[in-house]
Design a protein around this motif. Structure first.
Motif, PDB file in Angstrom:
ATOM      1  N   ALA A 149     -13.404   6.874   8.563  1.00 20.63           N
ATOM      2  CA  ALA A 149     -12.906   7.591   7.974  1.00 20.63           C
ATOM      3  C   ALA A 149     -12.934   7.750   6.280  1.00 20.63           C
ATOM      4  N   GLY A 150     -14.625   7.872   5.635  1.00 27.27           N
ATOM      5  CA  GLY A 150     -14.364   8.095   4.437  1.00 27.27           C
ATOM      6  C   GLY A 150     -14.719   6.892   3.580  1.00 27.27           C
ATOM      7  N   TYR A 151     -14.334   5.485   3.616  1.00 30.35           N
ATOM      8  CA  TYR A 151     -15.218   4.798   3.020  1.00 30.35           C
ATOM      9  C   TYR A 151     -15.651   3.523   3.197  1.00 30.35           C
ATOM     10  N   GLU A 152     -16.522   3.904   2.482  1.00 28.97           N
ATOM     11  CA  GLU A 152     -17.987   2.844   2.574  1.00 28.97           C
ATOM     12  C   GLU A 152     -17.312   2.091   2.144  1.00 28.97           C
ATOM     13  N   ASN A 153     -16.966   1.832   1.925  1.00 30.82           N
ATOM     14  CA  ASN A 153     -16.311   0.139   0.506  1.00 30.82           C
ATOM     15  C   ASN A 153     -15.355  -0.309   1.462  1.00 30.82           C
ATOM     16  N   PRO A 154     -15.541  -1.137   2.376  1.00 29.22           N
ATOM     17  CA  PRO A 154     -13.659  -1.765   2.777  1.00 29.22           C
ATOM     18  C   PRO A 154     -13.095  -2.039   2.273  1.00 29.22           C
ATOM     19  N   PHE A 155     -13.242  -2.455   1.241  1.00 25.58           N
ATOM     20  CA  PHE A 155     -12.483  -3.037  -0.308  1.00 25.58           C
ATOM     21  C   PHE A 155     -11.702  -2.020  -0.627  1.00 25.58           C
ATOM     22  N   ALA A 156     -12.117  -1.036  -0.191  1.00 32.00           N
ATOM     23  CA  ALA A 156     -11.701  -0.184  -0.833  1.00 32.00           C
ATOM     24  C   ALA A 156     -10.794   0.901  -0.319  1.00 32.00           C
ATOM     25  N   PHE A 157     -10.790   0.850   0.896  1.00 30.56           N
ATOM     26  CA  PHE A 157     -10.367   0.758   2.428  1.00 30.56           C
ATOM     27  C   PHE A 157      -8.877   0.224   1.777  1.00 30.56           C
ATOM     28  N   TYR A 158      -9.150  -0.914   1.918  1.00 31.44           N
ATOM     29  CA  TYR A 158      -7.940  -2.019   1.777  1.00 31.44           C
ATOM     30  C   TYR A 158      -7.354  -1.847   0.809  1.00 31.44           C
ATOM     31  N   PHE A 159      -7.566  -1.345  -1.014  1.00 31.27           N
ATOM     32  CA  PHE A 159      -6.834  -1.390  -1.589  1.00 31.27           C
ATOM     33  C   PHE A 159      -5.413   0.163  -1.432  1.00 31.27           C
ATOM     34  N   ALA A 160      -6.982   0.836  -1.682  1.00 34.35           N
ATOM     35  CA  ALA A 160      -6.165   2.567  -1.124  1.00 34.35           C
ATOM     36  C   ALA A 160      -6.037   3.058  -0.616  1.00 34.35           C
ATOM     37  N   GLY A 161      -5.545   1.887   0.706  1.00 38.90           N
ATOM     38  CA  GLY A 161      -5.197   2.550   2.428  1.00 38.90           C
ATOM     39  C   GLY A 161      -3.523   1.391   1.912  1.00 38.90           C
ATOM     40  N   ARG A 162      -3.837   0.271   2.003  1.00 41.16           N
ATOM     41  CA  ARG A 162      -2.608  -0.113   2.127  1.00 41.16           C
ATOM     42  C   ARG A 162      -1.376   0.161   0.706  1.00 41.16           C
ATOM     43  N   GLY A 163      -2.435   0.647  -0.155  1.00 39.21           N
ATOM     44  CA  GLY A 163      -1.305   0.661  -1.796  1.00 39.21           C
ATOM     45  C   GLY A 163      -1.153   2.144  -1.787  1.00 39.21           C
ATOM     46  N   GLY A 164      -1.706   2.870  -0.777  1.00 36.61           N
ATOM     47  CA  GLY A 164      -1.125   3.993  -0.909  1.00 36.61           C
ATOM     48  C   GLY A 164      -0.386   4.496  -1.191  1.00 36.61           C
ATOM     49  N   VAL A 165       0.782   3.886  -0.166  1.00 35.41           N
ATOM     50  CA  VAL A 165       2.148   4.217   0.203  1.00 35.41           C
ATOM     51  C   VAL A 165       2.710   4.591  -1.520  1.00 35.41           C
ATOM     52  N   LEU A 166       2.382   3.710  -2.696  1.00 35.82           N
ATOM     53  CA  LEU A 166       2.948   3.936  -3.845  1.00 35.82           C
ATOM     54  C   LEU A 166       2.926   5.474  -4.269  1.00 35.82           C
ATOM     55  N   GLY A 167       1.977   5.879  -3.412  1.00 32.91           N
ATOM     56  CA  GLY A 167       1.748   7.244  -4.091  1.00 32.91           C
ATOM     57  C   GLY A 167       0.418   7.763  -5.550  1.00 32.91           C
ATOM     58  N   ASP A 168       0.421   8.543  -6.007  1.00 33.48           N
ATOM     59  CA  ASP A 168      -0.676   8.834  -7.150  1.00 33.48           C
ATOM     60  C   ASP A 168      -0.323   8.027  -8.290  1.00 33.48           C
ATOM     61  N   VAL A 169      -0.587   6.649  -8.988  1.00 35.50           N
ATOM     62  CA  VAL A 169      -0.318   5.803  -9.802  1.00 35.50           C
ATOM     63  C   VAL A 169      -1.600   5.338 -10.307  1.00 35.50           C
ATOM     64  N   ASP A 170      -1.693   4.634 -11.704  1.00 35.40           N
ATOM     65  CA  ASP A 170      -2.501   3.996 -11.935  1.00 35.40           C
ATOM     66  C   ASP A 170      -2.386   2.454 -10.981  1.00 35.40           C
ATOM     67  N   ALA A 171      -3.594   2.109 -11.213  1.00 43.87           N
ATOM     68  CA  ALA A 171      -3.975   0.547 -10.798  1.00 43.87           C
ATOM     69  C   ALA A 171      -3.412  -0.300 -11.378  1.00 43.87           C
ATOM     70  N   GLY A 172      -3.268  -0.271 -12.305  1.00 49.57           N
ATOM     71  CA  GLY A 172      -2.273  -0.877 -12.883  1.00 49.57           C
ATOM     72  C   GLY A 172      -0.295  -1.514 -12.463  1.00 49.57           C
ATOM     73  N   VAL A 173      -0.042  -0.263 -11.195  1.00 50.00           N
ATOM     74  CA  VAL A 173       1.142  -0.335 -10.864  1.00 50.00           C
ATOM     75  C   VAL A 173       0.872  -1.284  -9.768  1.00 50.00           C
ATOM     76  N   VAL A 174      -0.342  -0.547  -8.406  1.00 45.67           N
ATOM     77  CA  VAL A 174      -1.167  -1.145  -7.795  1.00 45.67           C
ATOM     78  C   VAL A 174      -1.337  -2.948  -7.703  1.00 45.67           C
ATOM     79  N   THR A 175      -1.603  -3.109  -8.342  1.00 45.46           N
ATOM     80  CA  THR A 175      -2.148  -4.507  -9.670  1.00 45.46           C
ATOM     81  C   THR A 175      -0.589  -5.234  -9.430  1.00 45.46           C
ATOM     82  N   ALA A 176       0.317  -5.023  -9.943  1.00 46.31           N
ATOM     83  CA  ALA A 176       1.581  -5.615  -9.907  1.00 46.31           C
ATOM     84  C   ALA A 176       2.413  -5.585  -8.987  1.00 46.31           C
ATOM     85  N   ALA A 177       1.930  -4.768  -8.041  1.00 49.96           N
ATOM     86  CA  ALA A 177       3.021  -4.700  -6.526  1.00 49.96           C
ATOM     87  C   ALA A 177       2.305  -6.038  -5.689  1.00 49.96           C
ATOM     88  N   PHE A 178       0.812  -5.605  -5.358  1.00 47.69           N
ATOM     89  CA  PHE A 178       0.050  -7.096  -4.574  1.00 47.69           C
ATOM     90  C   PHE A 178       0.151  -7.948  -5.492  1.00 47.69           C
TER      91      PHE A 178
END
Length: 256
Positions: free
Chosen positions: A40-69
């Motif tokens: 699907a275009g994600y060479e790094n599996p961890f990038a797929f995990y973070f962007a995929g799982r956290g993508g429902v939060l929308g276009d947010v700063d990474a700090g928001v993702v850190t808080a949610a994870f």
């Protein structure tokens, strides 16, 4: 609706929730999921995990993702999130991740008969609909995502939502117990788990503070009470027993 007895819930909820967690973790950590991310275009599996799982939060700063994870090292989250969302944006990453989840379910829940799949999808759907999303952004985000029409693929997507529900409740419980993210990780899994979650500077002999272990156990019990309360509102006693049995069967099919 009637409530399952306290004894029934005390005995069954931790096992049910653990199975849901384990099935969700299995698909997330499966090398096949990483390979699909690469396709699907994600060479790094961890990038797929973070962007995929956290993508429902929308276009947010990474700090928001850190808080949610919750329990990941913030610098690791930022690096992987920024890399992942650069591929196709946050919302599209979530859609691609959701499709990977559905495909995994098609392959790993195929051992359940159709009636069991449909019934567990129905019962789990009631639990998901009954749960309050306040303070649980990842759960609310995944609950709002479109799902496939039915079958094992939809059931797996539902299991993913249930996993996000309990994980978010547990994050609230550990925070309420006064535990910092790294304290929680060390109390639950030790230094190896901490390094897996990005805390690279943790020493091999790092030990959790005894008081942190006790507070983490209290948080675990509180999380069980929170999920049990929702199960009690969503399902009758007999339905909860049926739900628990079907979750066990789904776990055996997916993990066996």
């Amino acid at each position: 609706m009637g409530e399952p007895t306290v004894t029934d819930l005390d005995q069954a909820v931790p096992t049910v929730d653990r199975t849901i967690h384990d099935v969700g973790a299995a698909w997330m950590l499966d090398p096949v999921t990483s390979a699909r991310g690469k396709d699907a275009g994600y060479e790094n599996p961890f990038a797929f995990y973070f962007a995929g799982r956290g993508g429902v939060l929308g276009d947010v700063d990474a700090g928001v993702v850190t808080a949610a994870f919750g329990w990941f090292e913030p610098g690791a989250v930022r690096a992987m999130w920024d890399e992942g969302v650069a591929v196709a944006g946050a919302r599209e990453a979530a859609r691609r991740y959701g499709r990977a989840c559905a495909r995994w379910g098609e392959e790993h829940l195929a051992g359940l008969d159709g009636a069991a799949v449909d019934r567990l999808t129905e019962l789990s759907g009631r639990v998901v609909a009954t749960a309050d999303g306040s303070g649980l952004p990842l759960f609310a985000g995944w609950r709002a995502e479109a799902t496939v029409d039915g079958g094992p693929a939809r059931l797996m997507q539902q299991i993913n939502v249930l996993r996000e529900w309990r994980a978010a409740l547990h994050l609230c419980a550990t925070t309420a117990a006064g535990l910092a993210p790294l304290e929680t990780v060390l109390a639950a899994g030790g230094p190896n788990r901490a390094r897996f979650l990005g805390w690279r500077d943790v020493a091999d002999d790092a030990a959790a503070d005894p008081s942190a272990v006790a507070r983490r156990e209290e948080a675990e019990a509180a999380t069980n009470r929170l999920t049990a309360a929702v199960y009690g509102r969503a399902l009758t006693p007999s339905e909860f027993a049926e739900y628990a049995e079907l979750v066990t069967k789904a776990g055996a099919a997916a993990l066996g």
